[in-house]
Write a protein that holds these residues in place. Sequence first.
Motif, PDB file in Angstrom:
ATOM      1  N   GLU A 203       0.846  -1.186   0.000  1.00  0.00           N
ATOM      2  CA  GLU A 203       0.000   0.000   0.000  1.00  0.00           C
ATOM      3  C   GLU A 203       0.882   1.236   0.000  1.00  0.00           C
ATOM      4  N   VAL A 204       0.339   2.327  -0.491  1.00  0.00           N
ATOM      5  CA  VAL A 204       1.002   3.621  -0.444  1.00  0.00           C
ATOM      6  C   VAL A 204       0.056   4.554   0.282  1.00  0.00           C
ATOM      7  N   ASN A 205       0.532   5.208   1.343  1.00  0.00           N
ATOM      8  CA  ASN A 205      -0.355   6.084   2.102  1.00  0.00           C
ATOM      9  C   ASN A 205      -0.206   7.543   1.659  1.00  0.00           C
ATOM     10  N   MET A 206      -1.043   8.408   2.228  1.00  0.00           N
ATOM     11  CA  MET A 206      -1.065   9.806   1.809  1.00  0.00           C
ATOM     12  C   MET A 206       0.261  10.512   2.094  1.00  0.00           C
ATOM     13  N   LYS A 207       0.938  10.162   3.170  1.00  0.00           N
ATOM     14  CA  LYS A 207       2.243  10.776   3.468  1.00  0.00           C
ATOM     15  C   LYS A 207       3.251  10.413   2.388  1.00  0.00           C
ATOM     16  N   GLN A 208       3.272   9.139   1.991  1.00  0.00           N
ATOM     17  CA  GLN A 208       4.207   8.716   0.941  1.00  0.00           C
ATOM     18  C   GLN A 208       3.895   9.413  -0.381  1.00  0.00           C
ATOM     19  N   ILE A 209       2.605   9.545  -0.682  1.00  0.00           N
ATOM     20  CA  ILE A 209       2.213  10.239  -1.912  1.00  0.00           C
ATOM     21  C   ILE A 209       2.635  11.698  -1.837  1.00  0.00           C
ATOM     22  N   SER A 210       2.444  12.327  -0.683  1.00  0.00           N
ATOM     23  CA  SER A 210       2.843  13.723  -0.504  1.00  0.00           C
ATOM     24  C   SER A 210       4.345  13.890  -0.715  1.00  0.00           C
ATOM     25  N   ASP A 211       5.134  12.984  -0.156  1.00  0.00           N
ATOM     26  CA  ASP A 211       6.591  13.044  -0.331  1.00  0.00           C
ATOM     27  C   ASP A 211       6.976  12.893  -1.800  1.00  0.00           C
ATOM     28  N   GLU A 212       6.312  11.984  -2.483  1.00  0.00           N
ATOM     29  CA  GLU A 212       6.617  11.749  -3.898  1.00  0.00           C
ATOM     30  C   GLU A 212       6.233  12.960  -4.750  1.00  0.00           C
ATOM     31  N   ILE A 213       5.091  13.555  -4.456  1.00  0.00           N
ATOM     32  CA  ILE A 213       4.665  14.747  -5.200  1.00  0.00           C
ATOM     33  C   ILE A 213       5.642  15.894  -4.943  1.00  0.00           C
ATOM     34  N   GLU A 214       6.130  16.022  -3.700  1.00  0.00           N
ATOM     35  CA  GLU A 214       7.088  17.081  -3.363  1.00  0.00           C
ATOM     36  C   GLU A 214       8.318  17.018  -4.271  1.00  0.00           C
ATOM     37  N   GLU A 215       8.730  15.802  -4.634  1.00  0.00           N
ATOM     38  CA  GLU A 215       9.908  15.635  -5.494  1.00  0.00           C
ATOM     39  C   GLU A 215       9.678  16.186  -6.903  1.00  0.00           C
ATOM     40  N   ASN A 216       8.393  16.305  -7.301  1.00  0.00           N
ATOM     41  CA  ASN A 216       8.089  16.690  -8.678  1.00  0.00           C
ATOM     42  C   ASN A 216       7.522  18.100  -8.836  1.00  0.00           C
ATOM     43  N   VAL A 217       7.237  18.775  -7.725  1.00  0.00           N
ATOM     44  CA  VAL A 217       6.671  20.127  -7.792  1.00  0.00           C
ATOM     45  C   VAL A 217       7.403  21.023  -6.788  1.00  0.00           C
ATOM     46  N   THR A 218       7.044  22.297  -6.771  1.00  0.00           N
ATOM     47  CA  THR A 218       7.717  23.229  -5.872  1.00  0.00           C
ATOM     48  C   THR A 218       7.089  23.287  -4.490  1.00  0.00           C
ATOM     49  N   ALA A 219       5.996  22.578  -4.256  1.00  0.00           N
ATOM     50  CA  ALA A 219       5.334  22.579  -2.952  1.00  0.00           C
ATOM     51  C   ALA A 219       6.037  21.614  -2.002  1.00  0.00           C
ATOM     52  N   LYS A 220       5.994  21.940  -0.726  1.00  0.00           N
ATOM     53  CA  LYS A 220       6.543  21.066   0.306  1.00  0.00           C
ATOM     54  C   LYS A 220       5.579  19.913   0.575  1.00  0.00           C
ATOM     55  N   ALA A 221       6.106  18.794   1.032  1.00  0.00           N
ATOM     56  CA  ALA A 221       5.284  17.610   1.311  1.00  0.00           C
ATOM     57  C   ALA A 221       4.184  17.933   2.318  1.00  0.00           C
ATOM     58  N   ALA A 222       4.497  18.739   3.328  1.00  0.00           N
ATOM     59  CA  ALA A 222       3.495  19.092   4.334  1.00  0.00           C
ATOM     60  C   ALA A 222       2.333  19.857   3.702  1.00  0.00           C
ATOM     61  N   ASP A 223       2.635  20.717   2.739  1.00  0.00           N
ATOM     62  CA  ASP A 223       1.577  21.467   2.055  1.00  0.00           C
ATOM     63  C   ASP A 223       0.729  20.545   1.184  1.00  0.00           C
ATOM     64  N   VAL A 224       1.384  19.633   0.480  1.00  0.00           N
ATOM     65  CA  VAL A 224       0.667  18.666  -0.354  1.00  0.00           C
ATOM     66  C   VAL A 224      -0.237  17.806   0.517  1.00  0.00           C
ATOM     67  N   TYR A 225       0.292  17.334   1.643  1.00  0.00           N
ATOM     68  CA  TYR A 225      -0.475  16.509   2.567  1.00  0.00           C
ATOM     69  C   TYR A 225      -1.709  17.266   3.063  1.00  0.00           C
ATOM     70  N   ALA A 226      -1.521  18.525   3.432  1.00  0.00           N
ATOM     71  CA  ALA A 226      -2.640  19.341   3.913  1.00  0.00           C
ATOM     72  C   ALA A 226      -3.702  19.502   2.835  1.00  0.00           C
ATOM     73  N   VAL A 227      -3.284  19.700   1.609  1.00  0.00           N
ATOM     74  CA  VAL A 227      -4.239  19.847   0.498  1.00  0.00           C
ATOM     75  C   VAL A 227      -4.988  18.540   0.264  1.00  0.00           C
ATOM     76  N   LEU A 228      -4.286  17.419   0.299  1.00  0.00           N
ATOM     77  CA  LEU A 228      -4.947  16.123   0.092  1.00  0.00           C
ATOM     78  C   LEU A 228      -5.953  15.839   1.209  1.00  0.00           C
ATOM     79  N   LYS A 229      -5.592  16.133   2.448  1.00  0.00           N
ATOM     80  CA  LYS A 229      -6.516  15.932   3.574  1.00  0.00           C
ATOM     81  C   LYS A 229      -7.764  16.800   3.392  1.00  0.00           C
ATOM     82  N   GLU A 230      -7.565  18.035   2.970  1.00  0.00           N
ATOM     83  CA  GLU A 230      -8.700  18.938   2.760  1.00  0.00           C
ATOM     84  C   GLU A 230      -9.536  18.476   1.569  1.00  0.00           C
TER      85      GLU A 230
END
Length: 142
Positions: free
Chosen positions: A30-57
């Motif tokens: 399984e891949v959880n939301m934190k792992q997805i956030s970290d992976e997205i952070e590698e590909n965009v200018t947003a920080k993983a914490a910001d991505v995680y917050a957006v996904l939760k919202e």
Amino acid sequence: MPVNYVLRQEKRETAKEFGKWYGRAVHTGEVNMKQISDEIEENVTAKAADVYAVLKELVRVMKRHMQNSQVIVIDDFGRFKIGLKTKPATTAKTFSPQKNIVGARVLFQPELHIDSATKKRSQAFLDGMTVKEAVQNAVEKE
């Protein structure tokens, strides 16, 4: 990476396809939301914490809209909506939500791509997918 599969034989004697073999997808984790956030952070200018917050919202907002009978459409992803499981009533007048609605579920329809030349439809998540037999598939082939 390919989707792994194993072979399974239909063993229910009452089944129309008794004895026949089917490929079944094997999931390797399984891949959880934190792992997805970290992976997205590698590909965009947003920080993983910001991505995680957006996904939760996103989850919270989607829940609110679906529970308000709206369909959620996320471009290049798909559509989400709520479906109901109901028991029949003999007449419209005797239908009661408390008695006849016995369940609910979230329905997801992935984005479809239609090839302009062939008119063939394919789900966006399946475009370019390959498969391979899983290593742990220990079925003897005759």
